[in-house]
Design an enzyme around this catalytic site. Structure first.
Site, PDB file in Angstrom:
ATOM      1  N   CYS A   2       0.668  -1.489   0.126  1.00 16.95           N
ATOM      2  CA  CYS A   2       0.433  -0.064  -0.185  1.00 16.95           C
ATOM      3  C   CYS A   2       0.693   1.501   0.841  1.00 16.95           C
ATOM      4  O   CYS A   2       1.656   1.186   0.547  1.00 16.95           O
ATOM      5  CB  CYS A   2      -0.628  -0.048   1.321  1.00 16.95           C
ATOM      6  SG  CYS A   2      -2.209  -0.965   1.479  1.00 16.95           S
ATOM      7  N   ARG A  27       6.795  -0.943  -4.036  1.00 15.71           N
ATOM      8  CA  ARG A  27       6.264  -1.260  -2.784  1.00 15.71           C
ATOM      9  C   ARG A  27       5.133  -2.665  -2.717  1.00 15.71           C
ATOM     10  O   ARG A  27       5.040  -3.150  -1.365  1.00 15.71           O
ATOM     11  CB  ARG A  27       5.624  -0.135  -1.673  1.00 15.71           C
ATOM     12  CG  ARG A  27       6.635   0.921  -1.106  1.00 15.71           C
ATOM     13  CD  ARG A  27       5.235   2.180  -1.113  1.00 15.71           C
ATOM     14  NE  ARG A  27       5.288   2.028   0.279  1.00 15.71           N
ATOM     15  CZ  ARG A  27       5.099   2.025   2.033  1.00 15.71           C
ATOM     16  NH1 ARG A  27       6.515   3.108   1.748  1.00 15.71           N
ATOM     17  NH2 ARG A  27       4.623   2.290   2.424  1.00 15.71           N
ATOM     18  N   TRP A  75      -2.399  -3.005  -1.944  1.00 15.39           N
ATOM     19  CA  TRP A  75      -2.337  -4.595  -1.764  1.00 15.39           C
ATOM     20  C   TRP A  75      -3.434  -5.136  -0.535  1.00 15.39           C
ATOM     21  O   TRP A  75      -3.096  -5.199   0.438  1.00 15.39           O
ATOM     22  CB  TRP A  75      -0.634  -4.730  -0.788  1.00 15.39           C
ATOM     23  CG  TRP A  75      -0.098  -6.091  -1.189  1.00 15.39           C
ATOM     24  CD1 TRP A  75       0.354  -6.061  -2.222  1.00 15.39           C
ATOM     25  CD2 TRP A  75       0.092  -7.091  -0.136  1.00 15.39           C
ATOM     26  NE1 TRP A  75       0.878  -7.424  -2.100  1.00 15.39           N
ATOM     27  CE2 TRP A  75       0.766  -7.641  -0.220  1.00 15.39           C
ATOM     28  CE3 TRP A  75      -0.505  -6.839   1.027  1.00 15.39           C
ATOM     29  CZ2 TRP A  75       1.171  -9.026   0.399  1.00 15.39           C
ATOM     30  CZ3 TRP A  75      -0.154  -7.914   2.226  1.00 15.39           C
ATOM     31  CH2 TRP A  75       0.616  -9.088   1.336  1.00 15.39           C
ATOM     32  N   ASN A 101      -3.893   3.020   4.759  1.00 19.17           N
ATOM     33  CA  ASN A 101      -2.228   1.743   4.362  1.00 19.17           C
ATOM     34  C   ASN A 101      -2.416   1.412   5.956  1.00 19.17           C
ATOM     35  O   ASN A 101      -2.244   2.057   7.107  1.00 19.17           O
ATOM     36  CB  ASN A 101      -0.932   2.100   4.281  1.00 19.17           C
ATOM     37  CG  ASN A 101      -0.026   1.752   4.274  1.00 19.17           C
ATOM     38  OD1 ASN A 101       0.179   0.100   4.496  1.00 19.17           O
ATOM     39  ND2 ASN A 101       1.076   2.484   4.081  1.00 19.17           N
ATOM     40  N   GLY A 102      -2.674  -0.484   6.039  1.00 20.70           N
ATOM     41  CA  GLY A 102      -2.678  -0.709   7.151  1.00 20.70           C
ATOM     42  C   GLY A 102      -3.855  -1.756   7.732  1.00 20.70           C
ATOM     43  O   GLY A 102      -4.778  -1.982   6.983  1.00 20.70           O
ATOM     44  N   GLU A 487      19.289 -17.694   1.649  1.00 24.00           N
ATOM     45  CA  GLU A 487      18.920 -16.125   0.649  1.00 24.00           C
ATOM     46  C   GLU A 487      18.826 -16.328  -0.792  1.00 24.00           C
ATOM     47  O   GLU A 487      18.403 -15.661  -1.344  1.00 24.00           O
ATOM     48  CB  GLU A 487      20.019 -14.666   0.756  1.00 24.00           C
ATOM     49  CG  GLU A 487      20.391 -13.560   0.791  1.00 24.00           C
ATOM     50  CD  GLU A 487      18.836 -12.916   0.495  1.00 24.00           C
ATOM     51  OE1 GLU A 487      17.787 -13.531   1.437  1.00 24.00           O
ATOM     52  OE2 GLU A 487      18.698 -12.295  -0.126  1.00 24.00           O
ATOM     53  N   LYS A 491      15.516 -15.613  -3.467  1.00 21.56           N
ATOM     54  CA  LYS A 491      15.777 -15.008  -4.757  1.00 21.56           C
ATOM     55  C   LYS A 491      15.188 -14.919  -5.725  1.00 21.56           C
ATOM     56  O   LYS A 491      14.748 -14.931  -6.533  1.00 21.56           O
ATOM     57  CB  LYS A 491      17.138 -14.399  -4.996  1.00 21.56           C
ATOM     58  CG  LYS A 491      17.687 -13.278  -4.672  1.00 21.56           C
ATOM     59  CD  LYS A 491      17.640 -11.373  -3.914  1.00 21.56           C
ATOM     60  CE  LYS A 491      16.737 -11.651  -3.221  1.00 21.56           C
ATOM     61  NZ  LYS A 491      16.608 -11.505  -1.678  1.00 21.56           N
ATOM     62  N   GLU A 494      11.255 -15.590  -5.361  1.00 21.29           N
ATOM     63  CA  GLU A 494      10.429 -14.645  -5.200  1.00 21.29           C
ATOM     64  C   GLU A 494      10.520 -14.055  -6.823  1.00 21.29           C
ATOM     65  O   GLU A 494       9.921 -13.630  -7.488  1.00 21.29           O
ATOM     66  CB  GLU A 494      11.946 -13.174  -4.648  1.00 21.29           C
ATOM     67  CG  GLU A 494      11.220 -13.723  -3.177  1.00 21.29           C
ATOM     68  CD  GLU A 494      12.140 -12.428  -2.263  1.00 21.29           C
ATOM     69  OE1 GLU A 494      11.386 -11.348  -1.803  1.00 21.29           O
ATOM     70  OE2 GLU A 494      13.477 -12.348  -2.605  1.00 21.29           O
ATOM     71  N   HIS A 510      19.331 -36.120   5.103  1.00 20.62           N
ATOM     72  CA  HIS A 510      18.451 -36.756   6.263  1.00 20.62           C
ATOM     73  C   HIS A 510      17.305 -36.145   5.915  1.00 20.62           C
ATOM     74  O   HIS A 510      15.959 -35.883   6.341  1.00 20.62           O
ATOM     75  CB  HIS A 510      18.623 -35.704   7.398  1.00 20.62           C
ATOM     76  CG  HIS A 510      20.020 -35.819   8.736  1.00 20.62           C
ATOM     77  ND1 HIS A 510      20.566 -37.094   9.312  1.00 20.62           N
ATOM     78  CD2 HIS A 510      20.854 -35.118   8.478  1.00 20.62           C
ATOM     79  CE1 HIS A 510      21.775 -36.876   9.440  1.00 20.62           C
ATOM     80  NE2 HIS A 510      21.477 -35.998   9.194  1.00 20.62           N
ATOM     81  N   LYS A 609       7.026  -4.778  -1.197  1.00 21.08           N
ATOM     82  CA  LYS A 609       8.334  -4.130  -0.370  1.00 21.08           C
ATOM     83  C   LYS A 609       8.740  -3.553   1.311  1.00 21.08           C
ATOM     84  O   LYS A 609       9.500  -3.802   1.423  1.00 21.08           O
ATOM     85  CB  LYS A 609       8.808  -2.928  -1.947  1.00 21.08           C
ATOM     86  CG  LYS A 609      10.174  -2.516  -0.661  1.00 21.08           C
ATOM     87  CD  LYS A 609      11.466  -3.086  -1.271  1.00 21.08           C
ATOM     88  CE  LYS A 609      12.750  -3.256  -1.226  1.00 21.08           C
ATOM     89  NZ  LYS A 609      13.928  -4.208  -1.390  1.00 21.08           N
TER      90      LYS A 609
HETATM   91  C1  F6R Z   1      13.755 -10.733   0.042  1.00 25.69           C
HETATM   92  C2  F6R Z   1      12.448  -9.536   0.349  1.00 25.69           C
HETATM   93  C3  F6R Z   1      11.773 -10.006   2.266  1.00 25.69           C
HETATM   94  C4  F6R Z   1      12.849  -8.520   2.942  1.00 25.69           C
HETATM   95  C5  F6R Z   1      11.805  -8.873   4.181  1.00 25.69           C
HETATM   96  C6  F6R Z   1      11.791  -7.672   5.256  1.00 25.69           C
HETATM   97  O1  F6R Z   1      13.924  -9.851  -0.951  1.00 25.69           O
HETATM   98  O2  F6R Z   1      12.828  -7.886   0.778  1.00 25.69           O
HETATM   99  O3  F6R Z   1      11.761 -10.606   2.179  1.00 25.69           O
HETATM  100  O4  F6R Z   1      13.963  -9.002   3.838  1.00 25.69           O
HETATM  101  O5  F6R Z   1       9.982  -8.098   3.850  1.00 25.69           O
HETATM  102  O6  F6R Z   1      11.946  -6.669   4.850  1.00 25.69           O
HETATM  103  P1  F6R Z   1      12.828  -5.227   5.830  1.00 25.69           P
HETATM  104  O7  F6R Z   1      14.303  -6.235   5.840  1.00 25.69           O
HETATM  105  O8  F6R Z   1      12.103  -4.455   5.002  1.00 25.69           O
HETATM  106  O9  F6R Z   1      12.215  -5.346   6.887  1.00 25.69           O
END
Ligand code: F6R
Length: 614
Positions: A2, A27, A75, A101-102, A487, A491, A494, A510, A609
């Site tokens: 949002c 976002r 969102w 937003n929220g 990680e 990536k 996602e 395992h 985001k």
């Molecule tokens: C993955 C990604 C998310 C954020 C997570 C936490 O690429 O960006 O997994 O890491 O939503 O977000 P922040 O760091 O903003 O608290």
């Protein structure tokens, strides 16, 4: 997740709002809308499912003259993504339009109460409940709009940033916040609103961060007024925005994600600047040195974070344990907050968040503070809620991260954890001076090694073509390379929507080993470290089951070269710094696989985001 934009002034309201929404696209959202108040006081609301460009197309033949307006990217949380559920929402009599937003947690109770008073609802959203509640209070109490907003917000349980405009009043916007970001931009005879400063950075760098339980009253030709829910006026604290418009553009790259991957040599230089000092003999981290006694006294550290930031936290654990001999636990903030954590005053809680706005991480901070812990923040966005809520902290200073998949923020977070571990080790004497100088010296060289590693770009682009249509991936690593494997897998899933799992390489036998066949590629992170011989055995286990192997190895490796199908060689750095290098080829691999599949890498489906709801 949002986004809110608002504008009151003599500029082109519609254009400023639409361009602001485009800036907030990063976002994550599924629909967009706008409310415009014309000079005569007519309130026009336009909203559509899909991208901001859909909204623009929809608005093409509409009346867009306005003196004030608010806009939103949604969102979905309550109610499916649709034209109807998109914001702004109206009060039933059409007098008010509100963006939010929220989430309003008690919306069901409020909705039923309002229905009993004869209100009708046309959407499934919690937001419509709020706008109807404000209007109901105003008409039944015959009070002003501001009084009604104050009263309504007192009844609401949950998180919100809201902006409201009113039919018949083109000269006022009311906005408020609780646990969801909201920033007012102060221009010359014009005022802006945003979920962050990006929508209005070209107009002003003077901002006021609205605090929890505060209401901002924006009125034409009058200074900004901030009141709390008890109608007490609070000080308007004007700050300076710390980024530039150039940082919000792609700078010649096809995508923000690629730009941000390639920016890492310079973002890491910025992150380290002024923190490794005296010819790399010493680390200077004010957030630690200003609270020396806390770091001297602490007997446990707990890291709370989500997603990629949680992965950085896992690396922070290894760094702090190795360099400072302090026990560290790493918790998902969303689990920590509901786990009745046992915390003492000698614990330090480190909250890690790129956006500085993640709802679960913020809630974890509140709990830790309430239990007496000292809370340290690692964030990117200057002035966001998390740096404001924590007792101390360090910014990663990597500049705005627009691509939804985190890349440069991850390496920035890991760099700050390295600096933090060195600073604590310096204080507590757990490393000798030459040991500190050695790690610090190598850390200073990291931007150079990242630059070298980025030369793998073309090779990785070619390699990605072979694996674009794999349906599953396994990412394996040990020690410092295990969080890197997690990680790398995150990536890939996602942005390419390929199922990928990260695993500690030795755990594979395992269970996950059952998955390995010729269709299941494994990405194995195997730099030259103290677990190298162990991971060679894991490589052999995959190989002997017919799995194909992409290995990330240290330059000059000969053993894994003979076993793996493809090797990507990275520069040799001390073990505790390897994640800053080995994560780079994984970022590029996921980027190119997603591009080959035609995916929208900067705005992957369903992701946001800044995750400002639970
Ligand atoms: C993955 C990604 C998310 C954020 C997570 C936490 O690429 O960006 O997994 O890491 O939503 O977000 P922040 O760091 O903003 O608290």
């Amino acid at each position: 997740m949002c986004g809110i934009v608002g504008y009151l002034g003599d500029g082109n309201v519609y254009e400023i709002l639409i361009n602001g929404l485009k800036r907030l696209e990063y976002r994550g959202y599924d629909s967009a809308g706008i409310a415009l108040v014309s000079p005569e006081g007519k309130l026009n609301v336009y909203k559509t499912l899909g991208k901001v460009s859909n909204l623009e197309a929809y608005c093409r033949d509409k009346n867009l003259t306005a003196r004030a307006g608010i806009a939103h990217t949604r969102w979905a949380t309550h109610g499916e993504p649709s034209d109807c559920n998109a914001h702004p929402h109206y009060s039933e009599d059409g007098r008010l339009a509100l963006v939010h937003n929220g989430t309003i947690e008690n919306y069901q109770v409020l909705r039923e109460a309002l229905q009993q008073h004869g209100c009708h609802f046309s959407t499934q959203t919690d937001t419509e409940v709020l706008v109807q509640l404000i209007e109901y209070i105003r008409t039944s109490n015959s009070c002003t709009l501001i009084e009604a907003v104050r009263e309504a917000l007192k009844q609401v349980v949950g998180a919100y940033a809201v902006a409201i405009v009113e039919r018949g009043n083109p000269d006022t916007i009311i906005a408020a916040r609780k646990s969801s970001p909201l920033v007012v931009g102060i221009g010359d005879g014009e005022t802006f609103l945003g979920s962050d400063g990006t929508p209005f950075i070209e107009y002003t760098d003077k901002v006021v961060y609205v605090q929890d339980d505060e209401i901002a009253v924006i009125t034409r030709d009058q200074p900004l007024k901030i009141i709390n829910l008890d109608n007490e006026e609070t000080k308007v604290d004007v700050k300076k925005l710390e980024f530039s418009i150039a940082q919000l553009e792609k700078g010649g790259y096809d995508h923000f994600m690629l730009k941000e991957i390639f920016e890492q040599p310079s973002t890491l230089t910025d992150c380290i600047r002024g923190r490794v000092v005296d010819n790399a003999q010493r680390v200077l981290l004010n957030g630690v040195f200003d609270h020396k006694e806390k770091f001297m006294d602490c007997n446990r550290i707990i890291v709370v974070a989500c997603g990629t930031s949680w992965h950085a936290g896992l690396l922070g654990k290894q760094l702090i344990q190795d360099l400072c001999a302090i026990p560290v636990e790493v918790e998902y903030a969303s689990e920590f907050r509901y786990s009745h954590p046992v915390i003492t005053e000698r614990d330090i809680v480190i909250a890690v968040s790129q956006s500085g706005e993640t709802a679960d991480t913020l809630a974890a901070i509140q709990i830790a503070k309430a239990k007496g812990a000292f809370v340290y923040g690692i964030s990117n966005v200057v002035g966001a809620s998390i740096p404001r809520e924590t007792h101390s902290g360090t910014y990663i200073h990597v500049g705005p991260e627009i691509g939804v998949a985190s890349t440069k923020a991850f390496t920035g977070q890991v760099t700050v954890f390295t600096l933090l571990a060195l600073a604590i080790a310096q204080l507590r004497g757990t490393l000798t001076q030459p040991q500190i100088a050695e790690v610090s010296g190598h850390l200073q060289q990291i931007p150079h090694y990242v630059k070298e590693t980025l030369k793998l770009n073309d090779k990785i682009r070619q390699l990605s073509l072979i694996y674009t249509y794999a349906r599953n991936f396994l990412y394996l690593g040990r020690g410092y390379s295990y969080p890197v494997a997690l990680e790398g897998a995150l990536k890939l899933k996602e942005i390419s929507y390929i199922h990928a799992e990260g695993y500690p390489a030795a755990e594979m036998k395992h269970g996950p080993i059952a998955l390995i066949d010729s269709e299941m590629p494994s990405v194995i992170i195997a730099p030259h470290d103290h677990l190298y011989d162990k991971i060679v055995s894991n490589v052999q286990q995959v190989k002997s089951r017919g799995g194909s192997i992409i290995a990330i190895v240290t330059k000059g490796d000969t053993v894994i070269r003979d076993l793996a199908d493809h090797v990507l060689e990275v520069p040799d750095v001390p073990e505790c710094l390897t994640p800053l290098i080995t994560s780079i080829p994984l970022q590029l691999l996921s980027y190119y696989i997603a591009i080959n599949k035609g995916k929208d890498v900067d705005m992957p489906r369903n992701l946001a985001k800044s995750v400002t709801v639970e």
